[in-house]
Each structure stands twice: as structure tokens, then as C-alpha cells.
Design a protein around this motif. Sequence first.
Motif: not given
Length: 128
Positions: A64-82
Motif C-alpha cells: 500500500x505504501x508503494x501504491x501511494x508513493x507511485x500515485x502521489x509522486x510517481x516513485x516506484x518501490x519506495x517501500x522495502x521489505x526486511x
Amino acid sequence: MKKVLVGLLVAAAAVFTACGDDDSSSAPESTYSCNVDLDLGVLGNIHICAESFDQAKIESACGKANEMAKALESIENAGTLGSACPGGAKKVCEGKLSGVPYTAYFYEEDSAEESCDDLLAGVDGFGF
């Protein structure tokens, strides 16, 4: 604008704690994390990480964080699992939603001056 984005991303990072059954009787065996790091140019950087023992909810929150980042700022893969959040956090907040504990780490200088209640206020407002 930056505070709105922070609120959205905190809500996304914390949404993993809002669903599902409370299974507080079993001890957590592993820690799972979602590290969200966004460079917003002139608005600065947003760096938030959330940890919990609930892997499925962490994975969902990161998605969901990745979807929001992409929708709001066109940023891919902002969230990283670890398996853990990185060190160097300026503020660490403990929370519990729907019986599931989580820890949120904030890495921005201005986060250090905010209370955990203020930093996590957006989570409740989203109805998760």
C-alpha cells in the motif's frame, strides 16, 4: 504537503496492525519490517519504517505504501521489505492496533520534535 504524505505513509505502514484476529497468546518468533524512503525533492525526504511480527500485514502495508508513493509522486518501490528497521531513527513510537503491537521508526530531524501521538494521529483518522 509533506505532512499529508507523511500521514498517508504512516497510515499505510500501520495498516497491517488494523486487520485480522488478535492472537496475542502466541509469542512472536520473527520480526518483519517495511522501510519507506522517499525523496520528495524540494519538500525533502520522508523516511519511515514499521516493524511487527505479522508478516502478511507488513507485506500488505508495504504494498500500500508503494501504491501511494507511485500515485502521489510517481516513485516506484519506495517501500522495502526486511527483517528489521535500520538504525539511526530520530523517533521511535510503539503502538497497538487491533491487538497487534508494532513499532514505527521516524528518521527525519523534524520527527524528533513531534510526539508519538502527533506522528501516529493520522493512523486513527483513516479508519483502519
